[in-house]
Design an enzyme around this catalytic site. Sequence first.
Site, PDB file in Angstrom:
ATOM      1  CG  HIS A 161      -1.964  -1.063   1.212  1.00 17.35           C
ATOM      2  ND1 HIS A 161      -2.902  -1.202   0.207  1.00 17.35           N
ATOM      3  CD2 HIS A 161      -2.210  -2.071   2.090  1.00 17.35           C
ATOM      4  CE1 HIS A 161      -3.672  -2.252   0.469  1.00 17.35           C
ATOM      5  NE2 HIS A 161      -3.272  -2.794   1.598  1.00 17.35           N
ATOM      6  CG  ASP A 197      -2.759  -8.382   0.699  1.00 16.68           C
ATOM      7  OD1 ASP A 197      -2.040  -8.660   1.668  1.00 16.68           O
ATOM      8  OD2 ASP A 197      -3.846  -7.743   0.807  1.00 16.68           O
ATOM      9  CG  HIS A 199      -6.638  -5.439   1.715  1.00 17.71           C
ATOM     10  ND1 HIS A 199      -6.088  -6.340   2.607  1.00 17.71           N
ATOM     11  CD2 HIS A 199      -7.813  -5.029   2.249  1.00 17.71           C
ATOM     12  CE1 HIS A 199      -6.903  -6.468   3.656  1.00 17.71           C
ATOM     13  NE2 HIS A 199      -7.954  -5.691   3.462  1.00 17.71           N
ATOM     14  CG  ASP A 286      -4.924 -10.237   3.260  1.00 18.44           C
ATOM     15  OD1 ASP A 286      -4.563 -10.748   2.179  1.00 18.44           O
ATOM     16  OD2 ASP A 286      -4.726  -9.035   3.538  1.00 18.44           O
TER      17      ASP A 286
HETATM   18  C1  OKP Z   1      -3.175  -4.265   4.635  1.00 23.69           C
HETATM   19  B1  OKP Z   1      -2.728  -5.407   3.725  1.00 23.69           B
HETATM   20  C2  OKP Z   1     -11.152  -3.309   8.109  1.00 23.69           C
HETATM   21  C3  OKP Z   1     -10.135  -2.185   8.175  1.00 23.69           C
HETATM   22  C4  OKP Z   1      -9.045  -2.375   7.161  1.00 23.69           C
HETATM   23  C5  OKP Z   1      -6.825  -1.546   6.556  1.00 23.69           C
HETATM   24  C6  OKP Z   1      -6.473  -2.846   5.976  1.00 23.69           C
HETATM   25  C7  OKP Z   1      -5.051  -2.870   5.503  1.00 23.69           C
HETATM   26  C8  OKP Z   1      -4.646  -4.153   4.858  1.00 23.69           C
HETATM   27  N1  OKP Z   1     -12.331  -2.991   8.829  1.00 23.69           N
HETATM   28  N2  OKP Z   1      -7.958  -1.516   7.424  1.00 23.69           N
HETATM   29  O1  OKP Z   1      -3.132  -5.285   2.382  1.00 23.69           O
HETATM   30  O2  OKP Z   1      -3.108  -6.713   4.187  1.00 23.69           O
HETATM   31 ZN    ZN Z   2      -4.219  -7.276   2.607  1.00 18.47          ZN
END
Ligand code: OKP
Ligand code: ZN
Length: 344
Positions: A161, A197, A199, A286
């Site tokens: 990120h 990932d 995200h 994740d």
């Molecule tokens: C980082 B990585 C969920 C809140 C999420 C940020 C997530 C960051 C993920 N309610 N907050 O890509 O695993």
């Molecule tokens: Zn993630």
Amino acid sequence: MIVIHSEEHRLQAGRSELNDGQLVPCYEKPARADIVRARIEAIGLGPIMEPTRHGITPLERVHDTGYLGFLQTAWDEWVVEHGADIDALPLNWVAPGMSRRRVPRSIDGRLGYYSFDAGTPITAGTWRAATAAADSALTGAARLRAGDRSAFALCRPPGHHAGRAFYGGYCFLNNAAIAAQSLRDGGAGRVAVLDVDYHHGNGTQEIFWERGDVLFVSIHADPTDEFPYFCGHADETGAGAGEGANLNLTLPWGTDWSIYAQALAAAAERIRDFGADALVLSLGADTYGGDPISRFRLLSEDFLRMGAAIAGIGLPTLFVMEGGYAVDDLGVNVANVLTGFEQG
Ligand code: OKP
Ligand code: ZN
């Protein structure tokens, strides 16, 4: 496969992040790397080595100099203002119509200037932990240059990120992008980054947005519903020399292996067509059904299949650790990708 890992990861241990309207204990915590390391030792994946120090120069190939300076001094400036008992979190950000031309002087202003969320605390050890993670990725890239088929940089904090001049999503330095750039600088003509990932890897996308020599492919939850919300859509394909060298494969909440496998096959095909000399794999686990902040439904055994599919791309591959918050099962899930790759 060689594993590169530094104990300095535990210097990043934030107290809390803003989630669902509350300050809650950080999901991104030292136990994550500890359980992955323990599993790798238990199955004898390969030798675990310390990263070699690479200094600031390879970080400056990917990140803005002013941003790197901010990261190095932010904690000390925060302590002067607010004391050492509280993690540094930003409180406000620029909206459309506000000027971003001036960098604020106060630490609170600069925290907002260089970040995009309130989930990413800066602590006393953030810079050291983040640089140890970047050094792990760089050391892994050096192994590929030396001829290894694969390596695993067990990085923490994660990186995908983090953009050229911003942090967020638990990330400060973009370990995968730093490694991809170092492979280019070391002679690889074309490099692909595949981000699995849950995200979207918005930082990696931003860094290589106008680059035709680095392909970025990301498989992730549709940002219409999911963090980071403001980028990662399928119609984002790159610009300038990078037009066509960015591929976002978005999947709905509830995605299981039958759906995921199709996206992974499409990603593999695009990477093969690109003609890359090396692959950097942003490895977040994740996507697991048991993940506390995510909504895909992969099973532990699916991660073996994921590793085999990545091996099928047929490129020297540097795995770089990203997310995954179901700590109890994280070691098995990550190790399954790596053993699936080795057997694939
Ligand atoms: C980082 B990585 C969920 C809140 C999420 C940020 C997530 C960051 C993920 N309610 N907050 O890509 O695993
Ligand atoms: Zn993630």
